[in-house]
Write a protein that holds these residues in place. Structure first.
Motif, PDB file in Angstrom:
ATOM      1  N   GLU A  10       0.368  -1.448   0.424  1.00 41.18           N
ATOM      2  CA  GLU A  10      -0.412  -0.058  -0.327  1.00 41.18           C
ATOM      3  C   GLU A  10       0.514   1.693   0.239  1.00 41.18           C
ATOM      4  O   GLU A  10       1.476   1.291   0.695  1.00 41.18           O
ATOM      5  N   GLN A  11       0.632   2.016  -1.138  1.00 40.62           N
ATOM      6  CA  GLN A  11       1.574   3.599  -0.967  1.00 40.62           C
ATOM      7  C   GLN A  11       0.832   4.734  -0.150  1.00 40.62           C
ATOM      8  O   GLN A  11       0.147   4.953   0.071  1.00 40.62           O
ATOM      9  N   PRO A  12       2.017   5.154   1.273  1.00 38.33           N
ATOM     10  CA  PRO A  12       1.351   5.933   2.179  1.00 38.33           C
ATOM     11  C   PRO A  12       1.669   6.969   1.027  1.00 38.33           C
ATOM     12  O   PRO A  12       2.030   7.548  -0.358  1.00 38.33           O
ATOM     13  N   ALA A  13       1.089   8.076   1.453  1.00 44.19           N
ATOM     14  CA  ALA A  13       0.046   9.780   1.238  1.00 44.19           C
ATOM     15  C   ALA A  13       1.638  10.250   1.028  1.00 44.19           C
ATOM     16  O   ALA A  13       2.647   9.913   1.408  1.00 44.19           O
ATOM     17  N   ASN A  14       2.155  11.075   0.105  1.00 45.76           N
ATOM     18  CA  ASN A  14       3.168  10.895  -0.055  1.00 45.76           C
ATOM     19  C   ASN A  14       4.501  11.090  -0.317  1.00 45.76           C
ATOM     20  O   ASN A  14       5.189  10.892   0.000  1.00 45.76           O
ATOM     21  N   PHE A  15       4.310   9.874  -1.144  1.00 42.32           N
ATOM     22  CA  PHE A  15       5.726   8.493  -0.548  1.00 42.32           C
ATOM     23  C   PHE A  15       6.482   8.856  -1.537  1.00 42.32           C
ATOM     24  O   PHE A  15       6.303  10.049  -2.471  1.00 42.32           O
TER      25      PHE A  15
END
Length: 176
Positions: A118-123
């Motif tokens: 899952e890609q975190p916000a602002n990765f």
């Protein structure tokens, strides 16, 4: 979604028993469906010409090679094997580069692992990991996950590969 891989492939998320190589960390409990063209990669499938763990330069100790670190995957409108094909237009943070396993005697199967996080916000690649992502050699994925704030992978899959193995004919063109 953040996709870490060693290959350019169509990826799909499916709820099946996951496979990563024995002892590989991190593991996932769901299989990431991976296709090369129309060929489905079953977890642990032996194919030709691809790798992740190779001898380090000037050493016989094995290390890890990062072939791709791509982000911003979203479900597309194409359905394959009952699930949506994930797509991305991203070419980074680490664009794909093709495999070129060395000839080895004796032959050693290399593990080619696909992980979907899952890609975190602002990765963004953390500053502590930029040089290893740029060099692609010796990445410690567990440390990368911790530094980048990634949770365990949602899905995973892998192939086993050894140079010169022609187990599946036709795929070799994809890896040359």
């Amino acid at each position: 979604m953040l996709f870490t891989s060693i290959a350019s492939a169509v990826v799909l998320a499916a709820s099946v028993v996951a496979q990563t190589p024995v002892g590989f960390v991190p593991a996932a409990n769901k299989t990431l469906d991976v296709y090369f063209g129309t060929t489905y990669i079953t977890p642990g499938l032996m194919i030709k010409k691809s790798y992740i763990d190779v001898p380090g330069q000037g050493s016989t100790k094995r290390t890890t090679v990062l072939h791709a670190l791509l982000q911003d995957y979203t479900p597309g409108s194409t359905i394959q094997n009952g699930t949506s094909v994930l797509t991305t237009k991203a070419t980074g943070p680490s664009s794909y580069f093709g495999p070129a396993p060395p000839a080895e005697t004796p032959k050693h199967p290399h593990n080619y692992v696909f992980l979907l996080h899952e890609q975190p916000a602002n990765f963004a690649v953390p500053s502590s990991q930029r040089s290893v992502v740029q060099s692609r050699m010796g990445i410690d994925w567990v440390k990368f996950m911790a530094d980048a704030g990634l949770s365990a992978p949602l899905f995973a899959n892998y192939m086993q590969v050894q140079s010169g193995d022609n187990t599946i004919r036709g795929l070799d063109r994809l890896f040359e």
